[in-house]
Structure formats: structure tokens, C-alpha cells
Design a protein around this motif. Structure first.
Motif, PDB file in Angstrom:
ATOM      1  N   ASP A 234       0.853  -1.183   0.000  1.00 33.76           N
ATOM      2  CA  ASP A 234       0.000   0.000   0.000  1.00 33.76           C
ATOM      3  C   ASP A 234       0.892   1.237   0.000  1.00 33.76           C
ATOM      4  O   ASP A 234       1.352   1.692   1.045  1.00 33.76           O
ATOM      5  CB  ASP A 234      -0.907  -0.015   1.239  1.00 33.76           C
ATOM      6  N   VAL A 235       1.131   1.773  -1.187  1.00 34.64           N
ATOM      7  CA  VAL A 235       2.065   2.894  -1.324  1.00 34.64           C
ATOM      8  C   VAL A 235       1.599   4.093  -0.509  1.00 34.64           C
ATOM      9  O   VAL A 235       2.398   4.767   0.156  1.00 34.64           O
ATOM     10  CB  VAL A 235       2.222   3.279  -2.808  1.00 34.64           C
ATOM     11  N   ALA A 236       0.314   4.368  -0.543  1.00 38.03           N
ATOM     12  CA  ALA A 236      -0.204   5.584   0.098  1.00 38.03           C
ATOM     13  C   ALA A 236       0.038   5.612   1.599  1.00 38.03           C
ATOM     14  O   ALA A 236       0.117   6.694   2.198  1.00 38.03           O
ATOM     15  CB  ALA A 236      -1.682   5.720  -0.194  1.00 38.03           C
ATOM     16  N   SER A 237       0.169   4.452   2.235  1.00 37.39           N
ATOM     17  CA  SER A 237       0.326   4.405   3.690  1.00 37.39           C
ATOM     18  C   SER A 237       1.781   4.512   4.136  1.00 37.39           C
ATOM     19  O   SER A 237       2.060   4.579   5.339  1.00 37.39           O
ATOM     20  CB  SER A 237      -0.261   3.102   4.234  1.00 37.39           C
ATOM     21  N   LEU A 238       2.712   4.532   3.208  1.00 33.25           N
ATOM     22  CA  LEU A 238       4.132   4.555   3.568  1.00 33.25           C
ATOM     23  C   LEU A 238       4.548   5.933   4.077  1.00 33.25           C
ATOM     24  O   LEU A 238       4.045   6.962   3.630  1.00 33.25           O
ATOM     25  CB  LEU A 238       4.989   4.204   2.354  1.00 33.25           C
ATOM     26  N   PRO A 239       5.517   5.980   5.001  1.00 34.50           N
ATOM     27  CA  PRO A 239       6.117   7.262   5.364  1.00 34.50           C
ATOM     28  C   PRO A 239       7.167   7.650   4.318  1.00 34.50           C
ATOM     29  O   PRO A 239       7.496   6.860   3.427  1.00 34.50           O
ATOM     30  CB  PRO A 239       6.785   6.958   6.704  1.00 34.50           C
ATOM     31  N   GLU A 240       7.687   8.856   4.446  1.00 37.61           N
ATOM     32  CA  GLU A 240       8.912   9.192   3.721  1.00 37.61           C
ATOM     33  C   GLU A 240      10.045   8.421   4.396  1.00 37.61           C
ATOM     34  O   GLU A 240      10.031   8.214   5.608  1.00 37.61           O
ATOM     35  CB  GLU A 240       9.190  10.688   3.776  1.00 37.61           C
ATOM     36  N   ILE A 241      11.040   7.993   3.621  1.00 33.20           N
ATOM     37  CA  ILE A 241      12.196   7.276   4.158  1.00 33.20           C
ATOM     38  C   ILE A 241      13.440   8.104   3.877  1.00 33.20           C
ATOM     39  O   ILE A 241      13.732   8.423   2.712  1.00 33.20           O
ATOM     40  CB  ILE A 241      12.343   5.870   3.530  1.00 33.20           C
ATOM     41  N   ASP A 253       4.583   8.859  -4.229  1.00 34.62           N
ATOM     42  CA  ASP A 253       4.307   9.937  -5.172  1.00 34.62           C
ATOM     43  C   ASP A 253       3.348   9.424  -6.235  1.00 34.62           C
ATOM     44  O   ASP A 253       3.743   8.642  -7.110  1.00 34.62           O
ATOM     45  CB  ASP A 253       5.597  10.445  -5.824  1.00 34.62           C
ATOM     46  N   ALA A 254       2.089   9.839  -6.152  1.00 31.48           N
ATOM     47  CA  ALA A 254       1.074   9.521  -7.160  1.00 31.48           C
ATOM     48  C   ALA A 254       1.006   8.025  -7.467  1.00 31.48           C
ATOM     49  O   ALA A 254       0.987   7.616  -8.628  1.00 31.48           O
ATOM     50  CB  ALA A 254       1.349  10.310  -8.435  1.00 31.48           C
ATOM     51  N   GLY A 255       1.000   7.202  -6.402  1.00 29.03           N
ATOM     52  CA  GLY A 255       0.856   5.762  -6.576  1.00 29.03           C
ATOM     53  C   GLY A 255       2.149   5.019  -6.841  1.00 29.03           C
ATOM     54  O   GLY A 255       2.144   3.783  -6.969  1.00 29.03           O
ATOM     55  N   ARG A 256       3.248   5.741  -6.937  1.00 27.09           N
ATOM     56  CA  ARG A 256       4.564   5.127  -7.135  1.00 27.09           C
ATOM     57  C   ARG A 256       5.481   5.538  -5.991  1.00 27.09           C
ATOM     58  O   ARG A 256       5.105   6.316  -5.115  1.00 27.09           O
ATOM     59  CB  ARG A 256       5.165   5.556  -8.480  1.00 27.09           C
ATOM     60  N   LEU A 257       6.706   5.030  -6.016  1.00 30.17           N
ATOM     61  CA  LEU A 257       7.710   5.424  -5.039  1.00 30.17           C
ATOM     62  C   LEU A 257       8.699   6.357  -5.718  1.00 30.17           C
ATOM     63  O   LEU A 257       9.303   6.006  -6.735  1.00 30.17           O
ATOM     64  CB  LEU A 257       8.439   4.203  -4.475  1.00 30.17           C
TER      65      LEU A 257
END
Length: 374
Positions: A234-241, A253-257
Motif C-alpha cells: 500500500d504505497v499511500a500508507s508509507l512514510p517518507e524514508i 508519489d502519485a501511486g509510485r515510489l
């Protein structure tokens, strides 16, 4: 010939933020050399709001801006300008102490960060490589900015207040005679009492075209790529790393990393394009820190971040011509500080008191004055 109180050169987010605050009381025109506002630095930003690792003066501006973005004027935006995301800071073997020191520094500054074990970090970002991550903590004080909504809010508000926003209009030159500027642009000529230089990476070029000494604003290139993640993440739930020494960062970013090598290479002001080596570094760091295998890069681009010599913004009248006003050198924090910088510049231009928030945050306009370089 049309006359304006203020001509703002540059229709990125900083120029439009000033127009938003200034247009209700002054006749304003904004010249943007591209056919769309925010084409360069604004449109290629990582769209992050963070208080980490900025100079204290910048963090004060950011805190003032956060209040604006959390509670914008009625009708300014139809969706929230800020979305909470949080930021995960990681360090590999040998960098455990750097992670600890960074966490303790944040805690000493009153930031409620959360120490994490490696297992807890991987629970938040399941594709991190457990053999790479040796230490981590989580900073909840990180938000995504809806940059387009913010930009369009400024533009719509400025137009509603009577500002004229002109695209495809490059400044060709300007002369200050008899107390007025005679401005020549590709869209035509007009006069103005004040010229504001909000032209980002072109700030020194604009100054020279107006016969004003440059301030030493240097644009720097930053690169980013995006990749697709496995369907079960689930990309949307990820934090910034973030890597603890800020060698790279990743974020949704818009469904991608999105991945960036956090490069900061001096460059000429232009429609900058990514260098192959920087694209390769972004992919390399992503594969090094995670268990992902990068088979295809979905997109890549580069943007400009423009800095003054001391890396603080330059805001105020030029030392050699007070009718020329600097609003430049916002580095990588122009979007997140745009509400505060717009208010600061508008107050200085109209000689009105600053809002109370500036005194509460201890903002001294002299810290940003072009006169500090004289």
C-alpha cells in the motif's frame, strides 16, 4: 501605457504568494516567462513540509506557514493543503550513533520523535532490507503539501483581488527613471513603481536586466525518479524514508515510489534535465537499502533549488536601488515557507506591521535583507 504599483517578475509559488497578499491593496501585475505558472522549481518539488534540518530562521517561517496551510482563508482551497505522512529515518551498520544523535537533537528541540527497533521500522516499510537497516526512528512532523492546490489558490485569490497574471511574458529589460520603472517584456511595455524579483534561478539575470547588482543567487539541480512497487504494498500508507546523512530519500508519489539521491549540483538556470549518473544513483540507493529490484524506471526529472551565499532567502529592497525588491534564494524550502514569505514581503512593500505570528516566532526581517551581503 499601463501603470502598476508593483510588477512581480516570476509566477512561481513565491511570486504568486506575494500577489495573493499584496493585490487587495495594490495594483499588481505578475510576469511569468513560461506558458504556465510554477513550471520549473514549483512544479518539480518533492512537495514535502518538514521542520527538519532547516536554519532556525527558516523553521520560524515554516511554522508561520504551517498555520496558514492548516487553516487557509475561506474559499482558498477545496481540499486540505497538508496531509500527514511522517518520516522514517534510517542508518546502516556503522551509523547507529548518528541515528541516536539525530533523534536526541530532535527531542531536545521539542520534537516528539519515536525510537524504533529494526523490526518496527520494517513493519512500517516492509520492503526495507533488514541486513541494511541498523537503526531507525520515526518523526511524525512531516506532511505532504498539495502544491498545485496551493499554487492555484494563490493565483485565484490574486486575480479575484484585481492582480493581472501574464504568462508567456519574459522580462527583456527595465529602466528606473523619474521615480518609475519602464518595463519592457515580450508581452509589451508598462510602467511600475516597484519591481519585485521573484524569478527563482533567474534572479541574478533579472537583476542585471534591471541594472541592479546581482545577489549571488545560484541554482542547483536535484534529481528524482519514480518506480512501481509490488501490488501487495500500500504505497499511500508509507512514510517518507530518509537516510540519516541525507544521502538519499524515498517517498510515495502519485501511486509510485519517488527516489532521489538528494543531489545538489550548481547549474545554469534552465529547463534542467536529469543526468544519467544521478538517475543511476537514485536507483542504486533504492536497491541498496531495500529488497526491491529496479527493473524499470517509470519516470525521471530534475528541478532547481536556488540558494544565496548563506542559504537564507533574500527579501527586501536592493541596496543600490530601493525600488527593486528581492524575493529570491528560497532553496528547497520555497513552497513550505511561501505563506510567510508572501506576508513578509507584502508587509515590507506596503510598510505595514508584520502579523503577530512573526514576533512570536522571533522573525527579524533584517536576517533576510539583501543589505547583509553589502
Amino acid at each position: 501605457m499601463q501603470h502598476y504599483d508593483v510588477a512581480i517578475i516570476g509566477g512561481g509559488i513565491v511570486g504568486l504568494s506575494l500577489a495573493h497578499f499584496l493585490a487587495p491593496t495594490r495594483a499588481v501585475v505578475v510576469l511569468e516567462r513560461e506558458t504556465a505558472h510554477g513550471y520549473h522549481s514549483t512544479g518539480r518539488s518533492a512537495a514535502e513540509f518538514t521542520l527538519r534540518d532547516n536554519a532556525p530562521e527558516v523553521n520560524a517561517l515554516a511554522r508561520i506557514s504551517h498555520a496558514f496551510m492548516e487553516n487557509p482563508p475561506e474559499g482558498f482551497a477545496s481540499v486540505p493543503l497538508l496531509t500527514a505522512r511522517g518520516s522514517l529515518w534510517i542508518g546502516t551498520i556503522g551509523k547507529e550513533e548518528a541515528v541516536t544523535q539525530a533523534r536526541q537533537k530532535a527531542e531536545a528541540a521539542g520534537i516528539a520523535v519515536v525510537p524504533l527497533t529494526v523490526v518496527e521500522a520494517i513493519q512500517r516499510v516492509p520492503f526495507l532490507d533488514p541486513a541494511y537497516v541498523a537503526a531507525a526512528y520515526f518523526d511524525p512532523n512531516y506532511w505532504d503539501i498539495d502544491v498545485d492546490t496551493l499554487l492555484q489558490g494563490y493565483a485565484r485569490s490574486a486575480r479575484h483581488a484585481g492582480a493581472e497574471l501574464v504568462t508567456g511574458a519574459e522580462l527583456l529589460g527595465a529602466r528606473h527613471e523619474n521615480g518609475r520603472w519602464k518595463v519592457e517584456a515580450s508581452s509589451g511595455a508598462f510602467t511600475a513603481d516597484i519591481v519585485v524579483n521573484a524569478s527563482g534561478g533567474w534572479a541574478d539575470t533579472v537583476a542585471e536586466r534591471c541594472g541592479v547588482a546581482p545577489a549571488g543567487i545560484v541554482p542547483h539541480r536535484r534529481t528524482a525518479i519514480t518506480v512501481d512497487l509490488p501490488a501487495d504494498i500500500d504505497v499511500a500508507s508509507l512514510p517518507e524514508i530518509n537516510e540519516i546523512d541525507e544521502i538519499y530519500y524515498f517517498k510515495p508519489d502519485a501511486g509510485r515510489l519517488l527516489a532521489s539521491p538528494a543531489d545538489e549540483t550548481p547549474c545554469e538556470a534552465a529547463d534542467v534535465q536529469p543526468e544519467e549518473l544521478d538517475v543511476a544513483y537514485a536507483a542504486h540507493y533504492l536497491e541498496e537499502a531495500t529488497e526491491l529490484k529496479i527493473g524499470r524506471i517509470a519516470s525521471s526529472w530534475a528541478g532547481m533549488r536556488s540558494f544565496s551565499a548563506d542559504r537564507l532567502p533574500v527579501v527586501g529592497p536592493a541596496s543600490d536601488n530601493p525600488a527593486f525588491f528581492w524575493l529570491a534564494g528560497q532553496g528547497g524550502f520555497g513552497i513550505l515557507t511561501s505563506p510567510a514569505l508572501g506576508q513578509l514581503a507584502a508587509s515590507l512593500l506596503t510598510k505595514q506591521p508584520l502579523p503577530e505570528a512573526f514576533a512570536r516566532e522571533g522573525v527579524d526581517p533584517a536576517a533576510f535583507s539583501p543589505g547583509r551581503f553589502a
